[in-house]
Design a protein around this motif. Sequence first.
Motif, PDB file in Angstrom:
ATOM      1  N   HIS A  90      -6.347  22.259  12.066  1.00  0.00           N
ATOM      2  CA  HIS A  90      -5.916  23.100  13.347  1.00  0.00           C
ATOM      3  C   HIS A  90      -7.205  22.912  14.343  1.00  0.00           C
ATOM      4  CE1 HIS A  90      -2.720  25.111  11.624  1.00  0.00           C
ATOM      5  NE2 HIS A  90      -3.366  25.728  10.343  1.00  0.00           N
ATOM      6  N   SER A  91      -8.059  22.027  13.860  1.00  0.00           N
ATOM      7  CA  SER A  91      -9.224  21.883  14.932  1.00  0.00           C
ATOM      8  C   SER A  91      -8.929  20.380  15.776  1.00  0.00           C
ATOM      9  CB  SER A  91     -10.569  22.005  14.210  1.00  0.00           C
ATOM     10  OG  SER A  91     -10.880  23.120  13.656  1.00  0.00           O
ATOM     11  N   TYR A  92      -8.048  19.797  15.217  1.00  0.00           N
ATOM     12  CA  TYR A  92      -8.063  18.578  15.913  1.00  0.00           C
ATOM     13  C   TYR A  92      -6.311  18.236  16.062  1.00  0.00           C
ATOM     14  CZ  TYR A  92     -12.933  17.719  14.500  1.00  0.00           C
ATOM     15  OH  TYR A  92     -14.123  17.721  14.424  1.00  0.00           O
ATOM     16  N   ASP A  93      -6.355  17.308  17.062  1.00  0.00           N
ATOM     17  CA  ASP A  93      -4.889  16.811  17.637  1.00  0.00           C
ATOM     18  C   ASP A  93      -4.307  15.802  16.803  1.00  0.00           C
ATOM     19  OD1 ASP A  93      -4.403  18.609  19.856  1.00  0.00           O
ATOM     20  OD2 ASP A  93      -6.480  17.858  20.310  1.00  0.00           O
ATOM     21  N   GLY A  94      -5.253  14.646  16.183  1.00  0.00           N
ATOM     22  CA  GLY A  94      -4.778  13.641  15.512  1.00  0.00           C
ATOM     23  C   GLY A  94      -6.074  13.360  14.475  1.00  0.00           C
ATOM     24  N   PHE A  95      -5.628  12.272  13.631  1.00  0.00           N
ATOM     25  CA  PHE A  95      -6.600  11.941  12.427  1.00  0.00           C
ATOM     26  C   PHE A  95      -6.567  10.430  12.472  1.00  0.00           C
ATOM     27  CE2 PHE A  95      -5.321  16.322  11.762  1.00  0.00           C
ATOM     28  CZ  PHE A  95      -6.508  16.842  11.310  1.00  0.00           C
ATOM     29  N   VAL A  96      -7.758   9.724  12.204  1.00  0.00           N
ATOM     30  CA  VAL A  96      -7.780   8.192  12.111  1.00  0.00           C
ATOM     31  C   VAL A  96      -8.462   8.002  10.933  1.00  0.00           C
ATOM     32  CG1 VAL A  96      -8.490   6.174  12.962  1.00  0.00           C
ATOM     33  CG2 VAL A  96      -7.460   7.673  14.529  1.00  0.00           C
ATOM     34  N   ILE A  97      -7.767   7.460   9.832  1.00  0.00           N
ATOM     35  CA  ILE A  97      -8.503   7.102   8.591  1.00  0.00           C
ATOM     36  C   ILE A  97      -8.522   5.820   8.435  1.00  0.00           C
ATOM     37  CG2 ILE A  97      -8.447   7.119   6.131  1.00  0.00           C
ATOM     38  CD1 ILE A  97      -6.132   9.502   6.300  1.00  0.00           C
ATOM     39  N   ILE A  98      -9.988   5.464   8.465  1.00  0.00           N
ATOM     40  CA  ILE A  98     -10.495   3.876   8.189  1.00  0.00           C
ATOM     41  C   ILE A  98     -10.184   3.659   6.766  1.00  0.00           C
ATOM     42  CG2 ILE A  98     -12.353   2.400   8.655  1.00  0.00           C
ATOM     43  CD1 ILE A  98     -13.074   3.928  11.095  1.00  0.00           C
ATOM     44  N   HIS A  99      -9.817   2.731   6.366  1.00  0.00           N
ATOM     45  CA  HIS A  99      -9.474   2.450   4.911  1.00  0.00           C
ATOM     46  C   HIS A  99      -9.490   1.111   4.433  1.00  0.00           C
ATOM     47  CE1 HIS A  99      -7.334   2.705   1.081  1.00  0.00           C
ATOM     48  NE2 HIS A  99      -7.383   4.081   1.188  1.00  0.00           N
ATOM     49  N   GLY A 100      -9.934   0.587   3.544  1.00  0.00           N
ATOM     50  CA  GLY A 100      -9.657  -0.703   2.874  1.00  0.00           C
ATOM     51  C   GLY A 100      -8.223  -1.212   2.976  1.00  0.00           C
ATOM     52  N   THR A 101      -8.067  -2.488   3.309  1.00  0.00           N
ATOM     53  CA  THR A 101      -6.509  -2.726   3.374  1.00  0.00           C
ATOM     54  C   THR A 101      -5.804  -2.863   2.009  1.00  0.00           C
ATOM     55  OG1 THR A 101      -7.209  -5.488   3.447  1.00  0.00           O
ATOM     56  CG2 THR A 101      -7.130  -4.293   5.652  1.00  0.00           C
ATOM     57  N   ASP A 102      -6.457  -3.254   1.068  1.00  0.00           N
ATOM     58  CA  ASP A 102      -5.771  -3.633  -0.405  1.00  0.00           C
ATOM     59  C   ASP A 102      -5.012  -2.541  -0.739  1.00  0.00           C
ATOM     60  OD1 ASP A 102      -6.855  -6.229  -0.273  1.00  0.00           O
ATOM     61  OD2 ASP A 102      -8.336  -5.901  -1.879  1.00  0.00           O
ATOM     62  N   THR A 103      -5.120  -1.308  -0.643  1.00  0.00           N
ATOM     63  CA  THR A 103      -4.543  -0.258  -1.041  1.00  0.00           C
ATOM     64  C   THR A 103      -4.070   0.945   0.029  1.00  0.00           C
ATOM     65  OG1 THR A 103      -6.313   1.087  -1.742  1.00  0.00           O
ATOM     66  CG2 THR A 103      -5.468  -0.437  -3.488  1.00  0.00           C
ATOM     67  N   MET A 104      -4.452   0.513   1.230  1.00  0.00           N
ATOM     68  CA  MET A 104      -4.069   1.168   2.230  1.00  0.00           C
ATOM     69  C   MET A 104      -2.696   1.898   2.256  1.00  0.00           C
ATOM     70  SD  MET A 104      -4.142   0.325   6.580  1.00  0.00           S
ATOM     71  CE  MET A 104      -5.951  -0.103   6.368  1.00  0.00           C
ATOM     72  N   ALA A 105      -1.550   0.941   2.030  1.00  0.00           N
ATOM     73  CA  ALA A 105      -0.391   1.383   1.893  1.00  0.00           C
ATOM     74  C   ALA A 105       0.002   2.377   0.868  1.00  0.00           C
ATOM     75  CB  ALA A 105       0.939   0.170   1.676  1.00  0.00           C
ATOM     76  N   PHE A 106      -0.494   2.224  -0.242  1.00  0.00           N
ATOM     77  CA  PHE A 106      -0.745   3.135  -1.471  1.00  0.00           C
ATOM     78  C   PHE A 106      -1.259   4.718  -1.000  1.00  0.00           C
ATOM     79  CE2 PHE A 106      -0.599  -0.685  -3.820  1.00  0.00           C
ATOM     80  CZ  PHE A 106       0.608  -0.183  -4.855  1.00  0.00           C
ATOM     81  N   THR A 107      -2.235   4.741  -0.009  1.00  0.00           N
ATOM     82  CA  THR A 107      -2.779   6.039   0.266  1.00  0.00           C
ATOM     83  C   THR A 107      -2.077   6.499   1.373  1.00  0.00           C
ATOM     84  OG1 THR A 107      -5.139   5.000  -0.221  1.00  0.00           O
ATOM     85  CG2 THR A 107      -4.848   7.030   1.398  1.00  0.00           C
ATOM     86  N   ALA A 108      -1.525   5.614   2.198  1.00  0.00           N
ATOM     87  CA  ALA A 108      -0.566   6.285   3.175  1.00  0.00           C
ATOM     88  C   ALA A 108       0.714   6.901   2.581  1.00  0.00           C
ATOM     89  CB  ALA A 108      -0.322   5.054   4.193  1.00  0.00           C
ATOM     90  N   SER A 109       1.351   6.247   1.582  1.00  0.00           N
ATOM     91  CA  SER A 109       2.482   6.760   0.984  1.00  0.00           C
ATOM     92  C   SER A 109       2.054   8.037   0.113  1.00  0.00           C
ATOM     93  CB  SER A 109       2.992   5.621  -0.134  1.00  0.00           C
ATOM     94  OG  SER A 109       3.468   4.480   0.549  1.00  0.00           O
ATOM     95  N   ALA A 110       0.850   8.083  -0.631  1.00  0.00           N
ATOM     96  CA  ALA A 110       0.689   9.186  -1.282  1.00  0.00           C
ATOM     97  C   ALA A 110       0.521  10.440  -0.200  1.00  0.00           C
ATOM     98  CB  ALA A 110      -0.535   9.033  -1.960  1.00  0.00           C
ATOM     99  N   LEU A 111      -0.238  10.105   0.829  1.00  0.00           N
ATOM    100  CA  LEU A 111      -0.344  11.333   1.752  1.00  0.00           C
ATOM    101  C   LEU A 111       0.898  11.882   2.519  1.00  0.00           C
ATOM    102  CD1 LEU A 111      -3.551   9.953   3.665  1.00  0.00           C
ATOM    103  CD2 LEU A 111      -3.561  11.753   1.971  1.00  0.00           C
TER     104      LEU A 111
END
Length: 350
Positions: A90-111
């Motif tokens: 509720h304090s921010y309008d958007g979020f950017v997650i800096i993440h390693g590329t190898d498992t980025m799609a796994f993290t995005a899917s889980a989130l």
Amino acid sequence: MTNFNPITIKTGNGTRILIIYTGGTLGMVFDEEKKTLVPFRFHDTLRKLPELNHLPPEIHLVSFEKPFDSSDVDADIYLTLAGIIERHYHSYDGFVIIHGTDTMAFTASALSFLIHNPHKPIVLTGAQLPIGIPRTDARENLITSIEIAAARMNNKAIVPEVCIYFNGRLLRGNRARKRESSQFDAFDSENYPYLAEIGVYIDYNFRHIRYSEGETRFYNVLSDEVSVLTLFPGISREILRKHLLNESTRGVILLTYGSGNAPSADWFIDTLKQGIDSGKAVLNITQCTGGKVMMGKYASSQRLKDIGVISGSDMTLEAAVGKMMWGLTRTDTSLKEIFAQNLAGEISLP
């Protein structure tokens, strides 16, 4: 333990963006002594990026105390990231997650399953080259991700989804897959259109952006009782038994051939049925990068359907893992019903 209290990178015009730094190539430097890439104090470098000063939003940063290689990502990290976003939602309008590329799609899917009905952008990005390298892709990926996370129309976020931005493409997070280890166009989305294409302008594909209704809900539990088995010609009965009859496994993701085909030998089908009858959930997704599972199109997949194997349609492996980890914690509905639903844009319904 890290308290994840944000620090201010730059002030702005009222729109507020929170960057979450986990690690990855983007935030690495080359250690001459070790002859390897190592993490460094990322917020110091952010302050030295003059391009950030030309962006309108106010930018804050939280960092993991010990940045990690994305190969070490696990369910606890997914939950930590979701918890950071929930705490500051509720304090921010958007979020950017800096993440390693190898498992980025796994993290995005889980989130995408841990954060139900998001109304704010959650953009994952990274780089193929560290930010200090002259030809790095890190600057453009980071700056554009911030722009997308801050983009609004009629006082609402343009892309209220968990997504991945990389090299001119904005992809739905649970539709993306890493396809390149040495080119800048590291990610693609075979079964779903890009949410935006970025050149001189950001060209949003509004028709394919998901605008959720209802209240945003955060989940704080995942199951790690998931196994993935890739079929191959000559697979043995013992390998199948170890996956299907393992007491520590409750959900098995079966990577099958083509449109969902598998061996039709009696021992194969009987072992699958034994696992399903013991309470295991078996999900069928294709090994192909594009297309979908169509159980019953061929006789071999009809036998899978008959014994209760669940169709994964056109889900990616990354989405299937995230959905299975989330689905195994649900007590209000069956996994068969969960996988039949398009919960976060992860599958194409008929």
